[in-house]
Motif scaffolding. Structure first.
Motif, mmCIF file in Angstrom:
data_model
loop_
_atom_site.group_PDB
_atom_site.id
_atom_site.type_symbol
_atom_site.label_atom_id
_atom_site.label_comp_id
_atom_site.label_asym_id
_atom_site.label_seq_id
_atom_site.Cartn_x
_atom_site.Cartn_y
_atom_site.Cartn_z
ATOM 1 N N LYS A 216 0.849 -1.186 0.000
ATOM 2 C CA LYS A 216 0.000 0.000 0.000
ATOM 3 C C LYS A 216 0.890 1.243 0.000
ATOM 4 O O LYS A 216 1.622 1.498 0.945
ATOM 5 N N GLN A 217 0.871 1.960 -1.078
ATOM 6 C CA GLN A 217 1.717 3.130 -1.255
ATOM 7 C C GLN A 217 0.880 4.399 -1.114
ATOM 8 O O GLN A 217 -0.330 4.418 -1.327
ATOM 9 N N SER A 218 1.530 5.438 -0.813
ATOM 10 C CA SER A 218 0.866 6.734 -0.715
ATOM 11 C C SER A 218 0.608 7.284 -2.107
ATOM 12 O O SER A 218 1.465 7.237 -2.976
ATOM 13 N N THR A 219 -0.602 7.753 -2.342
ATOM 14 C CA THR A 219 -0.985 8.252 -3.666
ATOM 15 C C THR A 219 -1.276 9.752 -3.618
ATOM 16 O O THR A 219 -2.055 10.262 -4.421
ATOM 17 N N ASP A 220 -0.630 10.428 -2.658
ATOM 18 C CA ASP A 220 -0.915 11.861 -2.506
ATOM 19 C C ASP A 220 -0.465 12.642 -3.723
ATOM 20 O O ASP A 220 -0.986 13.716 -4.018
ATOM 21 N N ASN A 221 0.546 12.139 -4.490
ATOM 22 C CA ASN A 221 1.091 12.892 -5.611
ATOM 23 C C ASN A 221 0.321 12.675 -6.896
ATOM 24 O O ASN A 221 0.629 13.283 -7.905
ATOM 25 N N SER A 222 -0.673 11.747 -6.908
ATOM 26 C CA SER A 222 -1.422 11.448 -8.130
ATOM 27 C C SER A 222 -2.609 12.389 -8.262
ATOM 28 O O SER A 222 -3.152 12.866 -7.262
ATOM 29 N N CYS A 223 -3.003 12.639 -9.504
ATOM 30 C CA CYS A 223 -4.150 13.497 -9.793
ATOM 31 C C CYS A 223 -5.116 12.742 -10.699
ATOM 32 O O CYS A 223 -4.693 12.126 -11.685
ATOM 33 N N ILE A 224 -6.393 12.760 -10.357
ATOM 34 C CA ILE A 224 -7.433 12.107 -11.154
ATOM 35 C C ILE A 224 -7.979 13.125 -12.159
ATOM 36 O O ILE A 224 -8.520 14.163 -11.774
ATOM 37 N N VAL A 225 -7.818 12.799 -13.451
ATOM 38 C CA VAL A 225 -8.301 13.687 -14.518
ATOM 39 C C VAL A 225 -9.591 13.098 -15.082
ATOM 40 O O VAL A 225 -9.587 12.007 -15.650
#
Length: 527
Positions: free
Chosen positions: A380-389
């Motif tokens: 389980k990785q942190s996904t704070d840097n991803s953006c949902i387009v």
């Protein structure tokens, strides 16, 4: 008055009729005799139809006719097949009635009119034969031929054949001038060199001699759709069951066992010895119900037996239950001791009555056993840097990209999602694409990512279809009205792809289909 005997051992009293009225009355009687209540399913009709055609292919015509007459609600094609079999048997009356029923089911079936005209000719009822041949020619609607292959009949009905038979009937009636007119008209409908019979018939007419009738090969039958016939075979959609786990060693039984006799006042504990087969992990009993809160956790209830693969430092266990893997709090479990001989004085352990313990805290980033496959468990990785387009198109869809990604990365993901080249895609910040809202390779992406709220941003997508132009490698000329004629070197605009061999296009103001091998695509810079 006269009496009509039917196969149902009954007599029907009918007035004496002449000509067409008598034939129409007999058609109704024939339909009532050979048509039964419509309680046969489409599958049964299809199966009997296919079986009858198979008998025809084996030259067993009597058996084929018997099967055809057993069909309770025949369609126009089946009635046509029945009439052809009666013609083979030289039973012209039965053939006439069958073709009457076929025409009543489908008034546009030209081949049925043609066959009934041949039947009337053989019965020397020339005026009725001429009328049917005229209806056949009218049904052709000015076409040179009708190919019945798509309907399941391997036969091509040519207009010149119909005019040839019309001339023969006129000759039988002594109208030699009309016969010559029909043959002269047939010359304009000749499509193949093999139709020199028209020339021979003209020579016979000039000598006022009769010539041979053009007949349909009665052994050719309408066949049911091969795709429907293929679906008649039974298919096992469920497959064979497989034993996954069992308390019985080397258990391979996968069916349903009958009820076993029960023993009164029997023991309340399982029979001994009890052997539990497992592939890996240590068996544990679930003490409390656990409801998962994340996708990698596993739901269990008291009494379940799970197999612990690894226990983590955060008091969470990686377990297997019913071929599913997941996480369960270890303090919800109790180790299960398996032995070949258990204590005889020990009864079945009652379920626990105490409250379940508190849910342990998960340690983020903890990696499970190295032997667990990556498609079952992922760290389980942190996904704070991803953006949902979110992209608005003909349908809505989303893609995930890192915040601050360049235009090339964003457009590449969207083009893969739509299966379109990136050059055909236009992105914009608003529903109306304008110079200010369109996003391109020259756009400053900081403005786009500054619009992201809560890791989400919305875009609109439009596509443009590029026209494809072709050049003719060879000239193509066809007499078929649906074909596109062109000369070598002509430019053709591609409209659609019919299949691998045929295309549809537009050239010189005309639209039609043509062979794909006659053209090649013009490069975009060559238009």
């Amino acid at each position: 008055m006269c009496y009509l005997y039917t196969p149902t051992m009954t007599f029907i009293t009918l007035p004496l009729l002449n000509g067409t009225n008598q034939r129409n009355f007999l058609t109704v009687v024939y339909s009532s005799v050979y048509s039964k209540p419509a309680n046969m399913s489409f599958v049964d009709t299809l199966r009997q139809w296919d079986e009858a055609v198979t008998c025809v292919n084996r030259q067993d015509f009597s058996k084929a006719l018997e099967i055809f007459l057993g069909i309770q609600e025949p369609n126009s094609k089946i009635y046509f097949d029945i009439g052809c079999l009666h013609l083979l048997d030289q039973d012209f009356d039965a053939a006439e009635k069958a073709f009457d029923c076929s025409i009543r089911k489908d008034e546009h079936l030209a081949i049925a009119f043609f066959q009934r005209g041949i039947t009337f000719y053989k019965k020397k009822r020339y005026e009725e034969s001429l009328a049917d041949f005229q209806k056949t020619f009218k049904t052709l609607r000015g076409n040179q031929l009708i190919d019945y292959k798509a309907l399941g009949l391997r036969y091509i009905l040519y207009a010149c054949d119909v005019l040839h038979n019309m001339a023969l009937v006129e000759a039988e009636l002594g109208n030699w001038e009309k016969a010559q007119e029909h043959l002269t008209k047939a010359l304009n409908y000749k499509t193949e060199a093999r139709f020199n019979i028209i020339d021979k018939a003209l020579q016979s007419i000039l000598k006022q001699k009769l010539f041979k009738l053009v007949e349909f090969q009665s052994k050719e039958m309408f066949k049911p759709n091969k795709h429907y016939v293929a679906e008649l075979e039974k298919k096992d959609y469920l497959g064979k069951a497989k034993v996954v786990a069992s308390v019985v060693p080397q258990d391979e039984f996968s069916g349903f066992a009958p009820l076993q006799p029960q023993v009164q006042d029997g023991p309340t504990r399982p029979k001994e010895p009890e052997v539990l087969r497992v592939l890996e992990g240590e068996p544990h009993t679930v003490l409390f119900e656990f409801i998962p809160e994340t996708s990698d956790e596993l739901a269990v209830v008291p009494g379940n037996i799970v197999f612990v693969l690894q226990k983590g430092a955060d008091n969470w266990a990686n377990v297997v239950f019913n071929e599913r893997r997941g996480l369960v709090p270890y303090n919800y479990l109790e180790r299960l001791e398996i032995s070949l001989a258990s204590n005889k004085n020990k009864g079945i352990t009652p379920p626990p009555s105490r409250q379940p313990p508190t849910r342990p805290e998960r340690i983020q980033g903890w990696l499970f056993c190295s032997f667990i496959s990556s498609h079952h468990f992922q760290e389980k990785q942190s996904t704070d840097n991803s953006c949902i387009v979110k992209v608005h198109f003909n349908f809505n869809f989303v893609v995930s990209v890192p915040c601050g990604s360049p235009y090339t990365m964003l457009i590449e993901k969207i083009s893969r999602k739509l299966n379109l080249p990136s050059s055909a895609i236009t992105l914009s910040l608003t529903s109306e694409a304008s110079e200010q809202s369109v996003i391109s390779a020259n756009t400053e992406m900081e403005e786009l990512w500054s619009r992201a709220s809560g890791g989400r941003v919305t875009l609109w997508c439009n596509t443009k279809e590029e026209e494809i132009h072709l050049v003719a490698l060879h000239s193509y000329e066809s007499s078929n009205p649906e074909d596109l004629n062109f000369q070598q070197g002509d430019k053709i605009k591609l409209l659609s792809k019919i299949n691998q061999d045929w295309l549809e296009g537009q050239c010189n103001g005309n639209t039609g289909i043509f062979p794909a091998s006659f053209v090649e695509e013009v490069p975009a810079n060559g238009q």
